[in-house]
Design a protein around this motif. Structure first.
Motif, PDB file in Angstrom:
ATOM      1  N   PRO A  50       0.862  -1.224   0.157  1.00 42.67           N
ATOM      2  CA  PRO A  50       0.069  -0.176  -0.034  1.00 42.67           C
ATOM      3  C   PRO A  50       0.880   1.163  -0.039  1.00 42.67           C
ATOM      4  O   PRO A  50       1.878   1.247   0.578  1.00 42.67           O
ATOM      5  CB  PRO A  50      -0.813  -0.246   1.248  1.00 42.67           C
ATOM      6  CG  PRO A  50      -0.649  -1.724   1.690  1.00 42.67           C
ATOM      7  CD  PRO A  50       0.661  -1.853   1.185  1.00 42.67           C
ATOM      8  N   SER A  51       0.148   2.225  -0.605  1.00 43.78           N
ATOM      9  CA  SER A  51       0.684   3.663  -0.458  1.00 43.78           C
ATOM     10  C   SER A  51      -0.119   4.725  -0.846  1.00 43.78           C
ATOM     11  O   SER A  51      -1.205   4.605  -1.718  1.00 43.78           O
ATOM     12  CB  SER A  51       1.733   3.613  -1.715  1.00 43.78           C
ATOM     13  OG  SER A  51       2.227   5.096  -1.943  1.00 43.78           O
ATOM     14  N   THR A  52      -0.056   5.751  -0.072  1.00 41.36           N
ATOM     15  CA  THR A  52      -0.690   6.866  -0.577  1.00 41.36           C
ATOM     16  C   THR A  52       0.205   8.180  -1.287  1.00 41.36           C
ATOM     17  O   THR A  52      -0.160   8.534  -2.585  1.00 41.36           O
ATOM     18  CB  THR A  52      -1.486   7.772   0.537  1.00 41.36           C
ATOM     19  OG1 THR A  52      -2.598   6.464   1.014  1.00 41.36           O
ATOM     20  CG2 THR A  52      -2.308   8.899   0.439  1.00 41.36           C
ATOM     21  N   ARG A  53       1.115   8.574  -0.389  1.00 37.81           N
ATOM     22  CA  ARG A  53       1.624   9.633  -1.121  1.00 37.81           C
ATOM     23  C   ARG A  53       3.013   9.300  -2.099  1.00 37.81           C
ATOM     24  O   ARG A  53       2.974   9.825  -3.034  1.00 37.81           O
ATOM     25  CB  ARG A  53       2.846  10.058   0.126  1.00 37.81           C
ATOM     26  CG  ARG A  53       2.305  11.178   1.094  1.00 37.81           C
ATOM     27  CD  ARG A  53       2.981  10.964   2.563  1.00 37.81           C
ATOM     28  NE  ARG A  53       2.367   9.554   2.944  1.00 37.81           N
ATOM     29  CZ  ARG A  53       1.000   9.659   3.688  1.00 37.81           C
ATOM     30  NH1 ARG A  53       0.283  10.543   3.808  1.00 37.81           N
ATOM     31  NH2 ARG A  53       0.740   8.269   3.823  1.00 37.81           N
ATOM     32  N   THR A  54       3.490   8.171  -2.030  1.00 39.16           N
ATOM     33  CA  THR A  54       4.752   7.836  -3.055  1.00 39.16           C
ATOM     34  C   THR A  54       4.042   7.596  -4.398  1.00 39.16           C
ATOM     35  O   THR A  54       4.482   8.185  -5.491  1.00 39.16           O
ATOM     36  CB  THR A  54       5.545   6.469  -2.612  1.00 39.16           C
ATOM     37  OG1 THR A  54       5.910   7.100  -1.290  1.00 39.16           O
ATOM     38  CG2 THR A  54       6.694   6.593  -3.367  1.00 39.16           C
ATOM     39  N   ARG A 103       7.360  -0.577  -5.546  1.00 37.60           N
ATOM     40  CA  ARG A 103       7.484  -0.742  -4.110  1.00 37.60           C
ATOM     41  C   ARG A 103       7.245  -2.349  -3.922  1.00 37.60           C
ATOM     42  O   ARG A 103       6.190  -2.678  -4.552  1.00 37.60           O
ATOM     43  CB  ARG A 103       6.403   0.309  -3.275  1.00 37.60           C
ATOM     44  CG  ARG A 103       6.182  -0.216  -2.039  1.00 37.60           C
ATOM     45  CD  ARG A 103       5.190   0.794  -1.202  1.00 37.60           C
ATOM     46  NE  ARG A 103       5.998   1.883  -1.000  1.00 37.60           N
ATOM     47  CZ  ARG A 103       5.651   3.041  -0.276  1.00 37.60           C
ATOM     48  NH1 ARG A 103       4.456   2.795   0.393  1.00 37.60           N
ATOM     49  NH2 ARG A 103       6.331   4.058  -0.101  1.00 37.60           N
ATOM     50  N   HIS A 131      14.289   3.773   1.062  1.00 40.58           N
ATOM     51  CA  HIS A 131      13.155   4.780   0.187  1.00 40.58           C
ATOM     52  C   HIS A 131      13.978   5.863  -0.142  1.00 40.58           C
ATOM     53  O   HIS A 131      13.698   7.062   0.403  1.00 40.58           O
ATOM     54  CB  HIS A 131      12.188   4.978   1.263  1.00 40.58           C
ATOM     55  CG  HIS A 131      10.847   5.334   0.697  1.00 40.58           C
ATOM     56  ND1 HIS A 131      10.815   5.876  -0.609  1.00 40.58           N
ATOM     57  CD2 HIS A 131       9.780   5.496   1.271  1.00 40.58           C
ATOM     58  CE1 HIS A 131       9.453   5.983  -0.720  1.00 40.58           C
ATOM     59  NE2 HIS A 131       8.839   6.082   0.242  1.00 40.58           N
ATOM     60  N   GLN A 134      12.137   9.113  -0.773  1.00 38.65           N
ATOM     61  CA  GLN A 134      11.626   9.913   0.430  1.00 38.65           C
ATOM     62  C   GLN A 134      12.723  10.929   1.092  1.00 38.65           C
ATOM     63  O   GLN A 134      12.539  11.900   1.631  1.00 38.65           O
ATOM     64  CB  GLN A 134      11.158   8.762   1.278  1.00 38.65           C
ATOM     65  CG  GLN A 134      10.810   9.375   2.820  1.00 38.65           C
ATOM     66  CD  GLN A 134       9.395  10.316   2.713  1.00 38.65           C
ATOM     67  OE1 GLN A 134       8.302   9.867   1.870  1.00 38.65           O
ATOM     68  NE2 GLN A 134       9.320  11.541   3.310  1.00 38.65           N
ATOM     69  N   PRO A 262       7.811  10.901   7.820  1.00 40.00           N
ATOM     70  CA  PRO A 262       7.479  10.672   6.552  1.00 40.00           C
ATOM     71  C   PRO A 262       5.859  10.441   6.075  1.00 40.00           C
ATOM     72  O   PRO A 262       5.559  10.491   4.938  1.00 40.00           O
ATOM     73  CB  PRO A 262       8.210   9.413   6.024  1.00 40.00           C
ATOM     74  CG  PRO A 262       8.713   8.795   7.447  1.00 40.00           C
ATOM     75  CD  PRO A 262       8.630  10.112   8.401  1.00 40.00           C
ATOM     76  N   LEU A 263       5.415   9.988   7.141  1.00 38.87           N
ATOM     77  CA  LEU A 263       3.962   9.626   7.109  1.00 38.87           C
ATOM     78  C   LEU A 263       3.616   8.392   6.353  1.00 38.87           C
ATOM     79  O   LEU A 263       4.676   8.156   5.518  1.00 38.87           O
ATOM     80  CB  LEU A 263       2.927  10.850   6.530  1.00 38.87           C
ATOM     81  CG  LEU A 263       3.099  11.999   7.090  1.00 38.87           C
ATOM     82  CD1 LEU A 263       2.471  13.229   6.385  1.00 38.87           C
ATOM     83  CD2 LEU A 263       2.782  12.051   8.498  1.00 38.87           C
ATOM     84  N   PRO A 264       2.886   7.463   6.448  1.00 37.46           N
ATOM     85  CA  PRO A 264       1.328   7.824   7.322  1.00 37.46           C
ATOM     86  C   PRO A 264       1.905   7.912   8.998  1.00 37.46           C
ATOM     87  O   PRO A 264       2.806   6.933   9.417  1.00 37.46           O
ATOM     88  CB  PRO A 264       0.518   6.751   7.204  1.00 37.46           C
ATOM     89  CG  PRO A 264       1.341   5.427   6.512  1.00 37.46           C
ATOM     90  CD  PRO A 264       2.356   6.180   5.881  1.00 37.46           C
TER      91      PRO A 264
END
Ligand code: CP
Length: 302
Positions: A50-54, A103, A131, A134, A262-264
């Motif tokens: 899973p990823s949102t930002r990247t 990823r 990463h 990031q 770096p979040l989340p």
């Protein structure tokens, strides 16, 4: 081809080039100017985790550069679920695209992908490995906030064992004249190989207690406990909640200090901290698009 598997694939000159390109990209985003350096090029995003930002910031970056995106955001709906190997997937996707962002839950997967691709591969996180993009966002944020990275004291707190952003960040920081304080529960200490890699080049302190470092800290870099890496879920349950940054901690930081992540996040930064002038984690995530525009244009642009 020009792959980025580890932050050590970039030298100091490359990192400065990312910064200056990202400055220009940010100006273009904010002024609404269109840049077409990737027109007719295709970026493939392969996300086995899973990823949102990247993923979304890479896709946004490619669109903003005038290129197109094809995406495998969920291995369950691809032929990976039928047993196709990573090597075969890469052989196919490289023939459909000009650049691949991957990823994967396994350390070394991005390196393996690069062995089967004639197109550049960008590591967007390989298990507990690295990463690197990031880290470029992290360094860019520090530079934007303070004008330079040298001379700063950076306190990193959290899951230093499994946290890939920390592994890449430490490697990058070892090129600068900085002090790094590493704070974690004992069971989540920095792995020996990461420590040994930087120890001669970095002024480092290690502790389980953050309080003694707050007053000297310019940048407090907080990370999440990486639940997905634990084989023993009881151990995760024992560690969750073992540290939490509150407004009271923020008030003890050096004047002008900032908090990055770096979040989340889960619960390691109290939501009240978001309203303090030190909070920079959302700004940091905002820089994801210009920095990734800089990276894409550098390694695959016209
Ligand atoms: N920082 C980061 O990698 O976030 P995502 O997991 O949402 O991509």
């Amino acid at each position: 081809n020009r792959s980025i598997i580890s932050i050590s694939d970039l030298d100091g000159e490359d990192i400065n080039e990312v910064f200056s390109r990202a400055d220009k990209m940010l100006e273009n985003i904010e002024s609404g100017k269109k840049i077409n350096v990737m027109s007719s090029k295709i970026l493939a995003t392969l996300f086995y985790e899973p990823s949102t930002r990247t993923r979304l910031s890479f896709e946004s970056a490619m669109e903003r550069l005038g290129g197109s995106v094809i995406s495998m955001a969920d291995s369950k709906t691809s032929s990976t679920s039928k047993g196709e190997t990573l090597a075969d997937t890469i052989r196919i996707v490289e023939s459909y695209s000009d650049l691949i962002v991957i990823r994967h839950p396994l350390e070394g997967a991005a390196f393996l992908a690069s062995r089967f691709s004639s197109k550049p591969i960008i590591n967007a996180g390989d298990g507990s490995g690295e990463h690197p993009t990031q880290t470029l966002i992290d360094l860019y944020t520090i530079r934007k906030e303070f004008g330079s990275i040298d001379g700063k004291t950076i306190t990193i707190i959290g899951d230093l064992k499994y946290g890939r952003t920390v592994h890449s960040l430490l490697s990058a920081l070892s090129r600068y004249n900085v002090t790094v304080n590493l704070v974690s529960p004992e069971n989540l200490a920095i792995p020996k190989h990461v420590y040994n890699d930087v120890k001669g080049r970095l002024n480092m302190n290690i502790s389980t207690d953050i309080t003694k470092y707050l007053g000297e800290t310019d940048i407090l870099y907080v990370t999440r406990i990486q639940k997905e890496r634990f084989t023993d879920k009881n151990e995760y349950a024992r560690l969750i909640g073992s540290y939490k940054i509150t407004v009271s901690d923020v008030n003890k930081l050096k004047k002008g200090a900032i908090i990055m992540h770096p979040l989340p996040r889960v619960d390691e930064i109290s939501s009240e901290v978001d309203n303090t002038p030190a909070a920079r984690y959302f700004k940091q995530a905002y820089y994801g698009v210009p920095v990734r525009m800089a990276i894409i244009s550098m390694i695959a642009g016209e």
